[in-house]
Scaffold this motif. Structure first.
Motif, PDB file in Angstrom:
ATOM      1  N   GLY A 117       0.788  -1.225   0.000  1.00 26.81           N
ATOM      2  CA  GLY A 117       0.000   0.000   0.000  1.00 26.81           C
ATOM      3  C   GLY A 117       0.819   1.273   0.000  1.00 26.81           C
ATOM      4  O   GLY A 117       0.317   2.338   0.357  1.00 26.81           O
ATOM      5  N   ALA A 118       2.088   1.212  -0.429  1.00 28.57           N
ATOM      6  CA  ALA A 118       2.979   2.375  -0.370  1.00 28.57           C
ATOM      7  C   ALA A 118       2.719   3.338  -1.528  1.00 28.57           C
ATOM      8  O   ALA A 118       2.603   2.906  -2.684  1.00 28.57           O
ATOM      9  N   PHE A 119       2.662   4.633  -1.207  1.00 31.62           N
ATOM     10  CA  PHE A 119       2.515   5.701  -2.200  1.00 31.62           C
ATOM     11  C   PHE A 119       3.684   6.667  -2.048  1.00 31.62           C
ATOM     12  O   PHE A 119       3.901   7.228  -0.971  1.00 31.62           O
ATOM     13  N   ARG A 120       4.418   6.894  -3.134  1.00 31.66           N
ATOM     14  CA  ARG A 120       5.510   7.880  -3.117  1.00 31.66           C
ATOM     15  C   ARG A 120       4.928   9.235  -3.527  1.00 31.66           C
ATOM     16  O   ARG A 120       4.342   9.366  -4.603  1.00 31.66           O
ATOM     17  N   VAL A 121       5.098  10.217  -2.650  1.00 33.10           N
ATOM     18  CA  VAL A 121       4.535  11.548  -2.918  1.00 33.10           C
ATOM     19  C   VAL A 121       5.569  12.618  -2.603  1.00 33.10           C
ATOM     20  O   VAL A 121       6.380  12.478  -1.687  1.00 33.10           O
ATOM     21  N   GLY A 142     -12.726   8.940   1.393  1.00 31.47           N
ATOM     22  CA  GLY A 142     -12.769   7.971   2.474  1.00 31.47           C
ATOM     23  C   GLY A 142     -11.587   7.038   2.558  1.00 31.47           C
ATOM     24  O   GLY A 142     -11.543   6.176   3.445  1.00 31.47           O
ATOM     25  N   LEU A 143     -10.608   7.170   1.646  1.00 30.74           N
ATOM     26  CA  LEU A 143      -9.423   6.325   1.740  1.00 30.74           C
ATOM     27  C   LEU A 143      -8.507   6.866   2.828  1.00 30.74           C
ATOM     28  O   LEU A 143      -8.390   8.083   3.022  1.00 30.74           O
ATOM     29  N   ARG A 144      -7.868   5.959   3.546  1.00 32.03           N
ATOM     30  CA  ARG A 144      -7.076   6.332   4.722  1.00 32.03           C
ATOM     31  C   ARG A 144      -5.603   6.024   4.495  1.00 32.03           C
ATOM     32  O   ARG A 144      -5.250   5.040   3.831  1.00 32.03           O
ATOM     33  N   PHE A 145      -4.755   6.870   5.123  1.00 31.04           N
ATOM     34  CA  PHE A 145      -3.317   6.744   4.940  1.00 31.04           C
ATOM     35  C   PHE A 145      -2.603   6.900   6.287  1.00 31.04           C
ATOM     36  O   PHE A 145      -3.144   7.459   7.241  1.00 31.04           O
ATOM     37  N   ARG A 146      -1.363   6.413   6.322  1.00 31.75           N
ATOM     38  CA  ARG A 146      -0.574   6.401   7.544  1.00 31.75           C
ATOM     39  C   ARG A 146       0.901   6.463   7.179  1.00 31.75           C
ATOM     40  O   ARG A 146       1.271   6.284   6.010  1.00 31.75           O
ATOM     41  N   THR A 202      -3.761   2.691   4.864  1.00 31.23           N
ATOM     42  CA  THR A 202      -4.112   1.999   6.100  1.00 31.23           C
ATOM     43  C   THR A 202      -4.701   0.633   5.757  1.00 31.23           C
ATOM     44  O   THR A 202      -5.635   0.521   4.966  1.00 31.23           O
ATOM     45  N   GLY A 203      -4.120  -0.420   6.335  1.00 30.24           N
ATOM     46  CA  GLY A 203      -4.542  -1.774   5.991  1.00 30.24           C
ATOM     47  C   GLY A 203      -3.802  -2.353   4.809  1.00 30.24           C
ATOM     48  O   GLY A 203      -4.162  -3.439   4.341  1.00 30.24           O
ATOM     49  N   GLY A 204      -2.760  -1.660   4.322  1.00 28.02           N
ATOM     50  CA  GLY A 204      -1.972  -2.189   3.207  1.00 28.02           C
ATOM     51  C   GLY A 204      -2.796  -2.307   1.937  1.00 28.02           C
ATOM     52  O   GLY A 204      -3.773  -1.586   1.723  1.00 28.02           O
ATOM     53  N   GLY A 205      -2.394  -3.242   1.081  1.00 33.02           N
ATOM     54  CA  GLY A 205      -3.105  -3.426  -0.179  1.00 33.02           C
ATOM     55  C   GLY A 205      -4.542  -3.872   0.020  1.00 33.02           C
ATOM     56  O   GLY A 205      -5.452  -3.454  -0.723  1.00 33.02           O
ATOM     57  N   ARG A 206      -4.775  -4.726   0.985  1.00 30.57           N
ATOM     58  CA  ARG A 206      -6.143  -5.178   1.242  1.00 30.57           C
ATOM     59  C   ARG A 206      -7.026  -4.005   1.646  1.00 30.57           C
ATOM     60  O   ARG A 206      -8.149  -3.848   1.157  1.00 30.57           O
ATOM     61  N   GLN A 210     -11.277  -0.023   0.666  1.00 29.13           N
ATOM     62  CA  GLN A 210     -11.703   1.375   0.731  1.00 29.13           C
ATOM     63  C   GLN A 210     -12.087   1.905  -0.641  1.00 29.13           C
ATOM     64  O   GLN A 210     -13.074   2.662  -0.774  1.00 29.13           O
ATOM     65  N   HIS A 211     -11.342   1.547  -1.680  1.00 30.94           N
ATOM     66  CA  HIS A 211     -11.710   1.918  -3.050  1.00 30.94           C
ATOM     67  C   HIS A 211     -13.095   1.357  -3.398  1.00 30.94           C
ATOM     68  O   HIS A 211     -13.931   2.044  -4.001  1.00 30.94           O
ATOM     69  N   THR A 212     -13.315   0.098  -3.067  1.00 28.56           N
ATOM     70  CA  THR A 212     -14.580  -0.548  -3.404  1.00 28.56           C
ATOM     71  C   THR A 212     -15.749   0.159  -2.733  1.00 28.56           C
ATOM     72  O   THR A 212     -16.786   0.424  -3.368  1.00 28.56           O
ATOM     73  N   ALA A 213     -15.588   0.485  -1.464  1.00 23.28           N
ATOM     74  CA  ALA A 213     -16.658   1.185  -0.747  1.00 23.28           C
ATOM     75  C   ALA A 213     -16.928   2.552  -1.360  1.00 23.28           C
ATOM     76  O   ALA A 213     -18.094   2.953  -1.532  1.00 23.28           O
ATOM     77  N   ALA A 214     -15.865   3.271  -1.715  1.00 26.64           N
ATOM     78  CA  ALA A 214     -16.036   4.601  -2.306  1.00 26.64           C
ATOM     79  C   ALA A 214     -16.727   4.513  -3.663  1.00 26.64           C
ATOM     80  O   ALA A 214     -17.580   5.355  -4.004  1.00 26.64           O
ATOM     81  N   ALA A 215     -16.380   3.506  -4.454  1.00 30.85           N
ATOM     82  CA  ALA A 215     -16.998   3.339  -5.766  1.00 30.85           C
ATOM     83  C   ALA A 215     -18.486   3.019  -5.636  1.00 30.85           C
ATOM     84  O   ALA A 215     -19.331   3.584  -6.351  1.00 30.85           O
ATOM     85  N   ARG A 216     -18.821   2.127  -4.738  1.00 36.60           N
ATOM     86  CA  ARG A 216     -20.236   1.794  -4.539  1.00 36.60           C
ATOM     87  C   ARG A 216     -21.019   3.021  -4.070  1.00 36.60           C
ATOM     88  O   ARG A 216     -22.147   3.271  -4.528  1.00 36.60           O
ATOM     89  N   ASP A 217     -20.427   3.804  -3.157  1.00 37.05           N
ATOM     90  CA  ASP A 217     -21.097   5.017  -2.676  1.00 37.05           C
ATOM     91  C   ASP A 217     -21.353   6.011  -3.802  1.00 37.05           C
ATOM     92  O   ASP A 217     -22.333   6.773  -3.748  1.00 37.05           O
TER      93      ASP A 217
END
Length: 484
Positions: A51-55, A121-125, A151-155, A160-167
């Motif tokens: 779940g790593a993002f380089r920014v 709604g996606l979470r990061f740490r 948050t929660g790694g790849g899973r 979180q993506h799935t929930a946001a898409a459904r919403d």
């Protein structure tokens, strides 16, 4: 029976595909996302990542609003990572072969796209367990330009993506193996699969590379790559790359190299393991040495921080006899290794009180191993203090040299972790502009067709700065979805 119709169809349900779907749905478009995997296979390679993002960022204060609360923030050292440094890192690891326009778009949007996802709604740490070491004052010091993770790694990312898409009203359909593009009068007007067709104004391809296809690996990467272990989804077989090329899309990027890592060689379930996902990676090699079964070192383990070298070292291991190597540590270095990888239940390891015992258990030439370790130990510049949180210049002048973090192997017990080549994704893909519009050989857009994620060629070649893939998927997914 008439074909189903929608405004935008996205093929692929990983981070890039979802980002495209979110952006298109924001504009009021009717979006259908088709995922090859059933629900228990879904998420593409994104599911298997850490779940790593380089920014790009200006330090902890500038990104705190993106992050889950953590009491450790008060005792954290996080240097700024400006856009210029991100650009330099990307150019350095690819040997300057990265597409300049795509690279600029990736870097410019890198932090903003996370803020956009966070708003959905996606979470990061902060990734303390992967990217920070304690210093002498007890502070957590981040290194290597990589800090933020889902948050929660790849899973967690996929959930979180799935929930946001459904919403947002995106229609998700699983178990659909799209194999063809529908092209009418030079325009892509939909997609087809066994038993179905969908017509759409725009098609966004986010279906991954060809790393899970042994024949395509052999064709483009070389015959030895048939034997690489697939780290992520077994469903990235390149069907849509082949279909897009047949429809007139141009190739772009490096089709001869890929992202590949040191991967547990002996674990019985070491391919596409959804339970362990990224835990089968073995990234602690900068603190030890790596030898083949002849007892020879063959690379500079400390050339740079792990996340600037790990994506190319799988290929180096594949070149060794039997496609296997061994990461060696002693009682000093073994406790420094990341627990999620090296302490996972069932991790493959050989332990010996002597180097001879270690060699016997691992199948390494004992005489050569003893000579290799002695030469390495004797060549270390011990006048330079060890500091694993920085490029410390503590080198060994052995052959090959080790540039940083040279620590002698001299305190038993000794540990040998067998590693092989784990392929992550392929670097070659389709040519597109910075908005994800697929281009033909003349450089003109193919009407109706967009691309993002691992199918977009041109960003990486030979190597890869860790965390860039998920960021690129989100950046170019959003850009494609804003036009589709």
């Amino acid at each position: 029976m008439p074909a189903e119709e929608t405004d935008v169809v996205v093929v692929g349900g990983g981070n890039a595909g979802f980002s495209a779907a979110h952006a298109a749905a924001e504009r009021g478009r009717r979006v259908l996302l088709l995922e090859k995997g059933e629900p228990d296979q879904a998420g593409g390679n994104s599911y298997y990542t850490a779940g790593a993002f380089r920014v790009a960022h200006d330090g902890l204060a500038g990104i705190t609003g993106l992050l889950d609360h953590d009491d450790r923030h008060a005792h954290t050292v996080l240097a700024p990572y400006p856009a210029e440094e991100f650009a330099a890192d990307l150019a350095a690891v690819t040997g300057g072969r990265n597409d300049p326009a795509l690279s600029a778009a990736l870097i410019d949007d890198s932090q903003d796209v996370l803020r956009w996802l966070h708003g959905k709604g996606l979470r990061f740490r902060l990734m303390y367990e992967r990217q920070a070491y304690p210093d002498a004052r007890g502070r957590q010091v981040f290194w290597g330009g990589l800090t933020v993770g889902s948050t929660g790694g790849g899973r967690g990312l996929v959930e979180q993506h799935t929930a946001a898409a459904r919403d947002a009203g995106v229609v998700l359909r699983h178990g659909v193996r799209v194999t063809d593009l529908v092209v009418e009068h030079g325009r892509v007007t939909g997609v087809a699969w066994a038993g179905g067709t969908v017509r759409a104004e725009s098609v966004v391809l986010a279906a991954g590379g060809f790393e899970a296809n042994p024949d395509l690996r052999a064709t483009h990467l070389g015959e030895a790559w048939r034997h690489a272990r697939v780290r992520g989804t077994p469903l990235n077989t390149g069907d849509l790359l082949v279909a897009a090329l047949a429809a007139g899309a141009a190739r772009h990027g490096d089709w001869r190299t890929c992202h590949s890592v040191a991967w547990d060689a002996w674990y019985p379930g070491n391919e596409s393991n959804r339970a362990l996902t990224n835990q089968l990676t073995r990234g602690g090699y900068p603190l030890g040495i790596v030898v083949n079964n002849r007892g020879e070192r063959f690379l500079d383990e400390g050339r740079d921080f792990r996340n600037y070298t790990y994506a190319e070292y799988g290929a180096r291991i594949l070149e060794q006899p039997g496609g296997v190597a061994f990461q060696l540590f002693d009682a000093t270095t073994r406790p420094m290794l990341r627990a999620e990888e090296y302490d996972m239940p069932g991790a493959s390891v050989v332990v010996g009180q002597t180097l001879a015992d270690l060699a016997a258990g691992a199948g390494i030439n004992p005489t050569a191993l003893a000579a290799t370790v002695a030469a390495f130990n004797d060549s270390i510049d011990r006048s330079v203090p060890l500091d694993i949180a920085v490029r410390d210049g503590r080198s060994a002048s052995a052959d090959p040299p080790k540039s940083h973090w040279a620590i002698p192997l001299e305190r038993p017990p000794y540990h040998a972790f067998p590693v092989t080549c784990g392929i992550t994704f392929t670097f070659g893909g389709l040519r597109a502009d910075v908005h994800g519009r697929v281009l033909d050989e003349s450089g003109a857009p193919l009407p109706g067709l967009y691309v993002c994620g691992e199918m977009l060629g041109g960003l990486f070649s030979g190597n890869y700065p860790g965390g860039s893939g998920l960021t690129a998927g989100a950046v170019f997914g959003r850009r494609a979805g804003r036009l589709a």
